[in-house]
Design an enzyme around this catalytic site. Structure first.
Site, PDB file in Angstrom:
ATOM      1  N   GLY A  59       0.844  -1.198   0.000  1.00 24.30           N
ATOM      2  CA  GLY A  59       0.000   0.000   0.000  1.00 24.30           C
ATOM      3  C   GLY A  59       0.876   1.244   0.000  1.00 24.30           C
ATOM      4  O   GLY A  59       1.854   1.303   0.739  1.00 24.30           O
ATOM      5  N   ALA A  80      15.300  10.702  -2.211  1.00 23.17           N
ATOM      6  CA  ALA A  80      16.490  10.655  -1.346  1.00 23.17           C
ATOM      7  C   ALA A  80      17.427   9.530  -1.769  1.00 23.17           C
ATOM      8  O   ALA A  80      18.649   9.731  -1.875  1.00 23.17           O
ATOM      9  CB  ALA A  80      16.057  10.479   0.109  1.00 23.17           C
ATOM     10  N   ARG A  92      19.047  10.497  -5.270  1.00 26.79           N
ATOM     11  CA  ARG A  92      20.044  11.580  -5.265  1.00 26.79           C
ATOM     12  C   ARG A  92      21.247  11.240  -4.384  1.00 26.79           C
ATOM     13  O   ARG A  92      22.380  11.600  -4.731  1.00 26.79           O
ATOM     14  CB  ARG A  92      19.383  12.888  -4.856  1.00 26.79           C
ATOM     15  CG  ARG A  92      18.381  13.309  -5.939  1.00 26.79           C
ATOM     16  CD  ARG A  92      18.175  14.778  -6.010  1.00 26.79           C
ATOM     17  NE  ARG A  92      17.432  15.134  -7.196  1.00 26.79           N
ATOM     18  CZ  ARG A  92      16.608  16.173  -7.275  1.00 26.79           C
ATOM     19  NH1 ARG A  92      16.419  16.951  -6.220  1.00 26.79           N
ATOM     20  NH2 ARG A  92      15.993  16.447  -8.404  1.00 26.79           N
ATOM     21  N   ASP A  96       0.585   1.621   8.391  1.00 27.85           N
ATOM     22  CA  ASP A  96       0.069   0.756   9.462  1.00 27.85           C
ATOM     23  C   ASP A  96       0.946   0.775  10.727  1.00 27.85           C
ATOM     24  O   ASP A  96       0.464   0.444  11.808  1.00 27.85           O
ATOM     25  CB  ASP A  96      -0.042  -0.693   8.974  1.00 27.85           C
ATOM     26  CG  ASP A  96      -1.003  -0.831   7.810  1.00 27.85           C
ATOM     27  OD1 ASP A  96      -1.850   0.070   7.628  1.00 27.85           O
ATOM     28  OD2 ASP A  96      -0.906  -1.836   7.070  1.00 27.85           O
ATOM     29  N   GLU A 101     -14.072   8.662  23.259  1.00 29.99           N
ATOM     30  CA  GLU A 101     -14.717   8.056  24.436  1.00 29.99           C
ATOM     31  C   GLU A 101     -14.370   6.567  24.513  1.00 29.99           C
ATOM     32  O   GLU A 101     -14.336   5.978  25.586  1.00 29.99           O
ATOM     33  CB  GLU A 101     -16.239   8.222  24.351  1.00 29.99           C
ATOM     34  CG  GLU A 101     -16.777   9.490  24.976  1.00 29.99           C
ATOM     35  CD  GLU A 101     -16.263  10.772  24.324  1.00 29.99           C
ATOM     36  OE1 GLU A 101     -16.109  10.783  23.091  1.00 29.99           O
ATOM     37  OE2 GLU A 101     -15.995  11.756  25.048  1.00 29.99           O
ATOM     38  N   HIS A 118      -9.175   4.516   2.267  1.00 30.91           N
ATOM     39  CA  HIS A 118      -7.975   4.926   1.532  1.00 30.91           C
ATOM     40  C   HIS A 118      -7.708   6.426   1.573  1.00 30.91           C
ATOM     41  O   HIS A 118      -6.612   6.851   1.177  1.00 30.91           O
ATOM     42  CB  HIS A 118      -8.077   4.459   0.078  1.00 30.91           C
ATOM     43  CG  HIS A 118      -7.980   2.967  -0.059  1.00 30.91           C
ATOM     44  ND1 HIS A 118      -9.047   2.137   0.179  1.00 30.91           N
ATOM     45  CD2 HIS A 118      -6.927   2.170  -0.358  1.00 30.91           C
ATOM     46  CE1 HIS A 118      -8.660   0.880   0.010  1.00 30.91           C
ATOM     47  NE2 HIS A 118      -7.379   0.875  -0.312  1.00 30.91           N
ATOM     48  N   GLN A 150      -6.887   7.993   3.971  1.00 35.03           N
ATOM     49  CA  GLN A 150      -5.715   8.140   4.832  1.00 35.03           C
ATOM     50  C   GLN A 150      -4.396   7.966   4.081  1.00 35.03           C
ATOM     51  O   GLN A 150      -3.362   8.427   4.556  1.00 35.03           O
ATOM     52  CB  GLN A 150      -5.762   7.093   5.945  1.00 35.03           C
ATOM     53  CG  GLN A 150      -6.718   7.449   7.034  1.00 35.03           C
ATOM     54  CD  GLN A 150      -6.988   6.236   7.872  1.00 35.03           C
ATOM     55  OE1 GLN A 150      -7.914   5.488   7.629  1.00 35.03           O
ATOM     56  NE2 GLN A 150      -6.144   6.028   8.842  1.00 35.03           N
TER      57      GLN A 150
HETATM   58  O1  F6P Z   1      -1.091  -1.651   4.419  1.00 35.65           O
HETATM   59  C1  F6P Z   1      -1.673  -0.433   4.141  1.00 35.65           C
HETATM   60  C2  F6P Z   1      -3.166  -0.569   4.014  1.00 35.65           C
HETATM   61  O2  F6P Z   1      -3.691   0.691   3.704  1.00 35.65           O
HETATM   62  C3  F6P Z   1      -3.880  -1.159   5.234  1.00 35.65           C
HETATM   63  O3  F6P Z   1      -4.067  -0.215   6.250  1.00 35.65           O
HETATM   64  C4  F6P Z   1      -5.148  -1.656   4.626  1.00 35.65           C
HETATM   65  O4  F6P Z   1      -5.700  -2.711   5.386  1.00 35.65           O
HETATM   66  C5  F6P Z   1      -4.690  -2.152   3.279  1.00 35.65           C
HETATM   67  O5  F6P Z   1      -3.492  -1.458   2.976  1.00 35.65           O
HETATM   68  C6  F6P Z   1      -5.672  -1.936   2.168  1.00 35.65           C
HETATM   69  O6  F6P Z   1      -5.187  -2.588   1.051  1.00 35.65           O
HETATM   70  P1  F6P Z   1      -5.641  -2.251  -0.442  1.00 35.65           P
HETATM   71  O7  F6P Z   1      -5.131  -0.890  -0.783  1.00 35.65           O
HETATM   72  O8  F6P Z   1      -5.008  -3.326  -1.246  1.00 35.65           O
HETATM   73  O9  F6P Z   1      -7.154  -2.265  -0.448  1.00 35.65           O
END
Ligand code: F6P
Length: 338
Positions: free
Chosen positions: A11, A22, A25, A127, A187, A253, A255
């Protein structure tokens, strides 16, 4: 050492581009030619490997994603497939490989190194589940995305007396959930490493309502036994007891798409430089990352296939910080008041 290759795998994580820059270079500065492998191990197997110039990696360190592309390549666990990858590298005279990626990717690096090919890994995954490094490239940026979403949800939640259940990524590791929950004032936090009975979650939400909190936040790791969909399923039948209307948001995704934070860019720059230094010193078969506050390396054979747990004392701290003054008694029904 005259020629090396670099790839990003698994991922994508914010900061991978800064790491590619980095590595490239720092290597060019030492007189080493660099090749970029497209789509991770897949490109290695399919011979999708091209020279990388200094200008090719210009203007990318502030961008998310990876300019080399990334992929998951489960067939790389097969010996014959890895042999094909190594043939492609030796045909071009490439003497070493740098793998920027997370858990599965570094298992692949270890396998190549066991076959006698010099590899250095750079720890990069949102992760933060790699054994060895304190924190990997991408975590800080992903965490800030989660936190920004949480802050916004709390704002709208407080206006409508909603409680929010926010599911964050992390595969089987609860790090992102734990840290975003701690920073966001949750919470309750549900982790793969420590789940919570849903009736206990009912109590937590009731407590928040009794303490006149205008909104309540539950952060759930995607790998928790009760993830967002399991929680919502349960609460469809029990929602009227909570004192809030409950809404769920799965960040997914989103994130992974952030521009890298300053922390991730600096970490990527330092790891890239260190990886080239290790190659020049002949210290291959290692994973580079931030270890005990310093940029260091750990042998791949010590970390391959292993995952890191989370610090459950921080979960305890998050619970303490949310300690309610008024505790619910009995199985009463809370009706939201405006
Ligand atoms: O390993 C990174 C990650 O974003 C995990 O947090 C998530 O479970 C997984 O990849 C999702 O995988 P994919 O992008 O293949 O759906």
């Amino acid at each position: 050492m005259k020629k090396i290759a670099v790839l990003t795998s698994g991922g994508n994580a914010p900061g991978m581009n800064a790491a590619i820059r980095a590595v490239t270079r720092a290597a060019l500065a030492e007189g080493i030619d660099v090749y970029g492998v497209r789509q991770g191990y897949r490109g290695l197997v399919e011979d999708d490997i091209e020279p990388l110039s200094s200008s090719a990696v210009g203007g990318i360190c502030h961008t998310g994603g990876t300019v080399l592309g990334s992929a998951r390549c489960p067939e790389f666990s097969e010996l014959e497939i890895r042999k094909r990858a190594l043939e492609n590298l030796s045909r071009k005279g490439i003497e070493a490989l740098i793998v920027i990626g997370g858990n599965g990717s570094q298992t692949g690096s270890h396998a190549l190194h066991e076959m006698g090919f010099p590899v250095v890994g750079i720890a990069s995954t949102i992760d933060n589940d790699l054994a060895g490094p304190d924190i990997t490239i991408g975590v800080d940026s992903a965490l800030n995305v989660a936190l920004e979403a949480i802050d916004r949800l709390k704002t709208t939640g407080a206006s409508h007396r909603f409680a929010f259940l926010v599911e964050v990524m992390g595969r089987n590791c609860g790090y992102l959930a734990l840290m975003s929950g701690l920073a966001g004032g949750a919470e309750a936090i549900l982790l793969p490493e420590k789940d919570m009975e849903l009736e206990d979650l009912v109590i937590k939400l009731k407590e928040a309502a009794l303490n006149k909190k205008t909104t309540a936040l539950v952060v759930v790791a995607e790998g928790a036994k009760n993830n967002a969909s399991a929680c919502m399923e349960y609460f469809r039948a029990h929602g009227e007891r909570l004192g809030y209307q409950l809404r769920a948001t799965v960040l997914g995704h989103i994130q992974r798409g952030a521009a890298p934070s300053a922390f991730d860019r600096v970490l990527a720059a330092r790891c890239g430089g260190k990886a080239i230094q290790l190659l020049l010193e002949g210290q291959t078969g290692s994973l580079v990352g931030l270890m005990k506050g310093e940029i260091g390396a750990v042998p791949l054979n010590e970390i391959a296939g292993k995952t890191k747990g989370v610090d459950l004392q921080l979960l305890h701290l998050a619970e303490q910080l949310n300690c309610p003054t008024v505790k619910p008694e009995g199985d009463f029904v809370l009706v939201p008041k405006f």
